[in-house]
Motif scaffolding. Structure first.
Motif, PDB file in Angstrom:
ATOM      1  N   HIS A   1       0.820  -1.200   0.000  1.00 26.84           N
ATOM      2  CA  HIS A   1       0.000   0.000   0.000  1.00 26.84           C
ATOM      3  C   HIS A   1       0.857   1.254   0.000  1.00 26.84           C
ATOM      4  O   HIS A   1       0.559   2.238  -0.689  1.00 26.84           O
ATOM      5  CB  HIS A   1      -0.900  -0.011   1.235  1.00 26.84           C
TER       6      HIS A   1
ATOM      7  N   GLU B   1       1.973   1.842  -3.380  1.00 28.26           N
ATOM      8  CA  GLU B   1       0.883   2.364  -4.194  1.00 28.26           C
ATOM      9  C   GLU B   1       0.708   3.848  -3.988  1.00 28.26           C
ATOM     10  O   GLU B   1       0.451   4.604  -4.916  1.00 28.26           O
ATOM     11  CB  GLU B   1      -0.399   1.666  -3.759  1.00 28.26           C
TER      12      GLU B   1
ATOM     13  N   ARG C   1      -5.951  -0.964  -2.752  1.00 33.40           N
ATOM     14  CA  ARG C   1      -7.085  -0.091  -2.483  1.00 33.40           C
ATOM     15  C   ARG C   1      -7.411   0.784  -3.676  1.00 33.40           C
ATOM     16  O   ARG C   1      -8.560   1.108  -3.927  1.00 33.40           O
ATOM     17  CB  ARG C   1      -6.778   0.795  -1.276  1.00 33.40           C
ATOM     18  N   ALA C   2      -6.391   1.173  -4.375  1.00 32.57           N
ATOM     19  CA  ALA C   2      -6.659   2.009  -5.544  1.00 32.57           C
ATOM     20  C   ALA C   2      -7.486   1.243  -6.565  1.00 32.57           C
ATOM     21  O   ALA C   2      -8.425   1.775  -7.166  1.00 32.57           O
ATOM     22  CB  ALA C   2      -5.338   2.457  -6.171  1.00 32.57           C
TER      23      ALA C   2
ATOM     24  N   CYS D   1       3.355   5.517 -11.136  1.00 34.24           N
ATOM     25  CA  CYS D   1       3.102   4.100 -11.407  1.00 34.24           C
ATOM     26  C   CYS D   1       4.041   3.537 -12.442  1.00 34.24           C
ATOM     27  O   CYS D   1       3.612   2.898 -13.401  1.00 34.24           O
ATOM     28  CB  CYS D   1       1.652   3.904 -11.852  1.00 34.24           C
TER      29      CYS D   1
ATOM     30  N   CYS E   1       2.956  -2.889 -11.354  1.00 30.14           N
ATOM     31  CA  CYS E   1       4.168  -2.088 -11.159  1.00 30.14           C
ATOM     32  C   CYS E   1       4.653  -2.156  -9.724  1.00 30.14           C
ATOM     33  O   CYS E   1       5.809  -1.883  -9.450  1.00 30.14           O
ATOM     34  CB  CYS E   1       3.893  -0.624 -11.496  1.00 30.14           C
ATOM     35  N   ASN E   2       3.787  -2.465  -8.844  1.00 26.17           N
ATOM     36  CA  ASN E   2       4.151  -2.486  -7.437  1.00 26.17           C
ATOM     37  C   ASN E   2       5.061  -3.677  -7.180  1.00 26.17           C
ATOM     38  O   ASN E   2       4.652  -4.813  -7.368  1.00 26.17           O
ATOM     39  CB  ASN E   2       2.867  -2.602  -6.610  1.00 26.17           C
TER      40      ASN E   2
ATOM     41  N   ALA F   1      -9.004   8.829  -8.029  1.00 27.40           N
ATOM     42  CA  ALA F   1      -8.522   7.456  -8.168  1.00 27.40           C
ATOM     43  C   ALA F   1      -7.431   7.332  -9.203  1.00 27.40           C
ATOM     44  O   ALA F   1      -7.533   6.559 -10.137  1.00 27.40           O
ATOM     45  CB  ALA F   1      -9.667   6.507  -8.443  1.00 27.40           C
ATOM     46  N   GLN F   2      -6.460   8.136  -9.032  1.00 28.44           N
ATOM     47  CA  GLN F   2      -5.194   7.944  -9.712  1.00 28.44           C
ATOM     48  C   GLN F   2      -5.292   7.917 -11.215  1.00 28.44           C
ATOM     49  O   GLN F   2      -4.846   6.982 -11.856  1.00 28.44           O
ATOM     50  CB  GLN F   2      -4.553   6.646  -9.229  1.00 28.44           C
TER      51      GLN F   2
ATOM     52  N   ASP G   1      -1.065  -1.009 -13.273  1.00 32.13           N
ATOM     53  CA  ASP G   1      -0.547  -0.231 -12.149  1.00 32.13           C
ATOM     54  C   ASP G   1      -0.239  -1.120 -10.961  1.00 32.13           C
ATOM     55  O   ASP G   1       0.763  -0.953 -10.277  1.00 32.13           O
ATOM     56  CB  ASP G   1      -1.568   0.838 -11.734  1.00 32.13           C
TER      57      ASP G   1
ATOM     58  N   GLU H   1      -5.308   6.886   3.111  1.00 33.91           N
ATOM     59  CA  GLU H   1      -5.861   6.270   1.920  1.00 33.91           C
ATOM     60  C   GLU H   1      -5.251   6.870   0.665  1.00 33.91           C
ATOM     61  O   GLU H   1      -5.090   6.205  -0.332  1.00 33.91           O
ATOM     62  CB  GLU H   1      -7.382   6.482   1.885  1.00 33.91           C
TER      63      GLU H   1
ATOM     64  N   THR I   1     -11.064   1.107  -5.395  1.00 31.83           N
ATOM     65  CA  THR I   1     -11.830   2.327  -5.610  1.00 31.83           C
ATOM     66  C   THR I   1     -12.178   2.492  -7.079  1.00 31.83           C
ATOM     67  O   THR I   1     -13.278   2.922  -7.424  1.00 31.83           O
ATOM     68  CB  THR I   1     -11.046   3.555  -5.129  1.00 31.83           C
ATOM     69  N   MET I   2     -11.235   2.141  -7.902  1.00 32.91           N
ATOM     70  CA  MET I   2     -11.514   2.294  -9.332  1.00 32.91           C
ATOM     71  C   MET I   2     -12.660   1.388  -9.740  1.00 32.91           C
ATOM     72  O   MET I   2     -13.589   1.806 -10.451  1.00 32.91           O
ATOM     73  CB  MET I   2     -10.243   1.927 -10.115  1.00 32.91           C
TER      74      MET I   2
END
Lengths: 570, 133
Positions: free
Chosen positions: A228, A231, B119-120, A237, B106-107, A356-357, B103, A264, B123-124
């Motif tokens: 997280h 993120e 979480r992203a 990204c 990528c983590n 949201a990114q 995305d 968040e 939400t998306m």
């Protein structure tokens, strides 16, 4: 004392026990009996020998728990353990301290005074309660090769050799009166930068994902949390961390280890642009609020309004409010230009994050927003909620100023509604002041980002002018109205039309660079603006009322007329 | 969202009473997806063909599929009453899903094959579902 504070019972020094114990030490040193009740007294800070200028300097207030900060001057690497006069050794040799500067996990109420430190040792105290209080201060230097966090320790050993850090810590703590756990202090930033260097010598290059992963895994946070954090901090990204992203990630790790919940979305102060600019020019006066963090345990009490805003929507308008509030503070800092540049990008990033990114599609917008935002921040000293400034082309000065006015008046109407301003007399300000302000405002109305000081003045005096010269300057108004019509002002409400066209701005006037008097001018201008704002807002609302009444009367009269007409005809 | 080996990495649905039925449908539609993939055969798989289109119209709902180059499959079940949804919209939704998925990839802390907890991403997906409802 150990017994009284409960450590004996519990078997270890948890934070609570630790704080109670410290209080008891202070009590004992002041001559009070060692009992639980005595911690309720106002106590001076406990004095520990061989500890430098730590507690007395910073924490003179009797909170429930003192956040005791022990400073590890790096010059004193060779210093050994301190001596406690009254009680047993509460140092925790079991917890190999890693961080050069530690502060115990401050209880929520005291965090306001304790800037977040590097605190690996501190972090561990959160994690390993067995080891109790993080008195790593003295031990850190000698236990760097401690077992668990060996790698971190090695790194911190390398990096903690900057002798000036103690001084900067001192300074930093006094500076961070507006506390924000998501703000990176100078030492922290230096530390992070050094860590970055150890991973990747070139400061402008990236740290690849796997390298970063290994590094952060050493912090012993659980993988989902690290995921997280990644993120949050990898804004673009791309699987790699720039210096700014790395600082943000590191900071989040530190925060998490100190017990703070991860937010968040990325807080403003950790956004890459902000960090980048801040890396170049330290801005300790920035009071950007963390509008996104999960309820940090009470650490932001002074920022109640930000809380309410956060709770209300947490969306764009609130962000803008907080941002601009922060921007206002930035303004007072010396580095206005960079903040102006940064904050719009930050703002954009906030919107991006909340949306949201998405990618940085909005980047173009905020840049032009900076001008309006500075004006707003001037007007918004009291922390109101300014509406989102629309993007503004930089060339059109008059438009910019009229935009400011729109926002100002919206703010003012809000202000009036919220009642924070005292009810001003309905009399308009005298005319001479209008002409007077016209001069400097025209001079200053050049919304160019590379001249921020004048920009500040422009904004303030533009507003002032708008505010002051209401109905009298009708020709100017008409001129500006035409200008305003062409503007892309999403917030151009009809009630504001009257005042929106006010500032008679002549964009072609030269800008006076009065950098020496700017602050004073700004502040007086701000004050005057506020007053005038209040006046005009009130006037506006009154006029609205009158308008409504007149409408009603008119309708009534018309109906009467209708009724009477057939009678007369007959 | 199904992985290479066809086990689910991510399932999300708008809460309804027969959520399990959706899960079942999604699983069964995997067969159809596999069929389509194998039908492509040796042809080079490009972006267009990643979208598999309407897999399976049944009485109540339609199932759409999308597969990535790494054989990660996205399956979407929508209500037939939602006739406003056009093909383009479905495509764009899949594209968004794909972007979010990359995305996540990528983590560095994410291992391919793990369940997705981002979480992203949540939400998306939620926002997308709200949009559709």
């Amino acid at each position: 004392i150990t017994e009284v504070c409960g450590a004996k019972r519990v078997g270890y020094f948890g934070p609570a026990q630790f704080y109670i114990a410290l209080k008891l030490i202070a009590a004992a040193q002041s001559g009070f009996p060692v009992r639980i009740e005595s911690i309720k007294n106002e106590l001076p800070l406990p004095r520990f020998m061989a500890l430098k200028n730590d507690t007395e300097v910073r924490y003179g207030t009797p909170a429930e728990f003192h956040g005791v900060k022990f400073q590890v001057p790096h010059a004193t690497l060779e210093k050994n353990s301190y001596k406690r006069t009254d009680e047993g050794d509460k140092q925790e040799p079991k917890s190999p301290p890693m961080s050069p500067i530690c502060s115990p996990p401050a209880s929520p109420s005291t965090y306001q005074r304790v800037p977040l430190s590097y605190g690996y040792g501190k972090a561990r105290s959160g994690l390993e309660q067995q080891h109790g209080a993080p008195y790593e201060v003295r031990h850190s230097t000698h236990q760097q090769d401690g077992p668990s966090s060996g790698n971190y320790g090695a790194k911190s050993a390398l990096t903690c050799s900057t002798p000036n850090r103690s001084l900067s810590v001192e300074r930093e703590q006094q500076d961070s009166s507006l506390d924000d756990p998501w703000r990176i202090t100078e030492e922290q930033r230096d530390y992070y930068i050094n860590q970055f260097r150890s991973l990747q010598p070139d400061l402008n290059a990236f740290i690849s994902g796997s390298v970063a992963k290994n590094f952060f895994t050493k912090s012993k946070l659980p993988i989902p949390e690290l995921s997280h954090i990644w993120e949050l901090s990898d804004v673009d990204c791309d699987g790699a961390l720039t210096l700014a992203e790395f600082c943000a990630a590191f900071h989040l790790v530190v925060a998490r280890k100190n017990g703070y919940q991860l937010p968040e979305t990325l807080p403003e102060t950790l956004l890459p642009e902000y960090l980048q600019a801040a890396c170049l020019k330290p801005m300790r006066d920035c009071a950007l609020f963390d509008s996104y963090s999960e309820p940090l345990p009470g650490s932001q009490q002074p920022r109640d309004f930000s809380r309410t805003e956060k709770s209300s929507a947490g969306e764009v308008p609130d962000n803008s409010a907080l941002l601009q509030d922060g921007k206002k503070d930035d303004k007072q800092a010396l580095k206005v230009s960079t903040t102006l540049k940064m904050i719009p990008k930050e703002f954009q990033h906030l919107t991006v994050k909340t949306a949201a990114q998405e990618s940085n599609a909005l980047r173009a917008r905020p840049r032009s927003r900076s001008y309006s935002s500075t004006s707003i921040e001037d007007a918004m000293k009291k922390g109101e909620e300014p509406p989102t400034p629309p993007p503004r082309p930089q060339k059109s000065h008059s438009r910019a100023s009229s935009l400011d006015l729109n926002k100002i008046f919206q703010q003012n109407t809000q202000a009036v509604r919220s009642g924070w301003l005292p009810p001003p007399p309905p009399a308009l300000p005298p005319r001479p002041s209008v002409s007077q302000t016209e001069q400097p405002s025209e001079v200053e109305l050049h919304p160019q980002m590379n001249r921020p000081p004048s920009q500040a003045e422009e904004n303030s005096s533009a507003k002032k002018e708008v505010v002051l010269s209401q109905p009298p300057s009708k020709p100017a108004r008409r001129k500006l109205r035409t200008e305003a019509q062409g503007l892309e002002t999403p917030e151009l409400s009809p009630t504001i039309n009257v005042t929106s066209s006010l500032p008679a701005v002549k964009p072609h006037l030269p800008v006076q660079k009065q950098s020496s008097k700017q602050k004073r001018a700004i502040q007086t201008a701000i004050r005057k603006n506020k007053e005038a704002n209040a006046v005009l807002a009130r006037l506006n609302s009154e006029l609205q009322q009158q308008l409504k009444e007149v409408h009603k009367e008119r309708i009534a009269l018309e109906t009467q007329l209708e009724q009477l007409r057939p009678v007369t005809v007959l | 969202l199904f992985s290479l080996q066809n086990y689910p990495l991510y399932i999300r649905s708008v809460p309804t009473e027969n959520e399990l039925k959706f899960h079942y449908t999604v699983h069964t539609s995997l067969d159809v997806v596999d069929e389509k993939i194998s039908a492509m055969g040796k042809a080079l798989v490009d972006q267009r063909e990643l979208y598999l289109g309407l897999l399976y119209p049944t009485e109540d709902y339609k199932v759409y599929g999308y597969v990535t180059n790494s054989k990660v499959k996205f399956v979407m079940v929508v209500d037939s009453s939602n006739t406003a949804l056009r093909d383009n919209e479905i495509r764009s939704m899949f594209r968004k899903l794909h972007n979010s998925y990359t995305d996540i990839m990528c983590n560095p802390f994410y291992n391919p094959g793990d369940r997705i907890h981002s979480r992203a991403f949540d939400t998306m997906v939620n926002s997308m579902m709200m949009q559709m409802c």
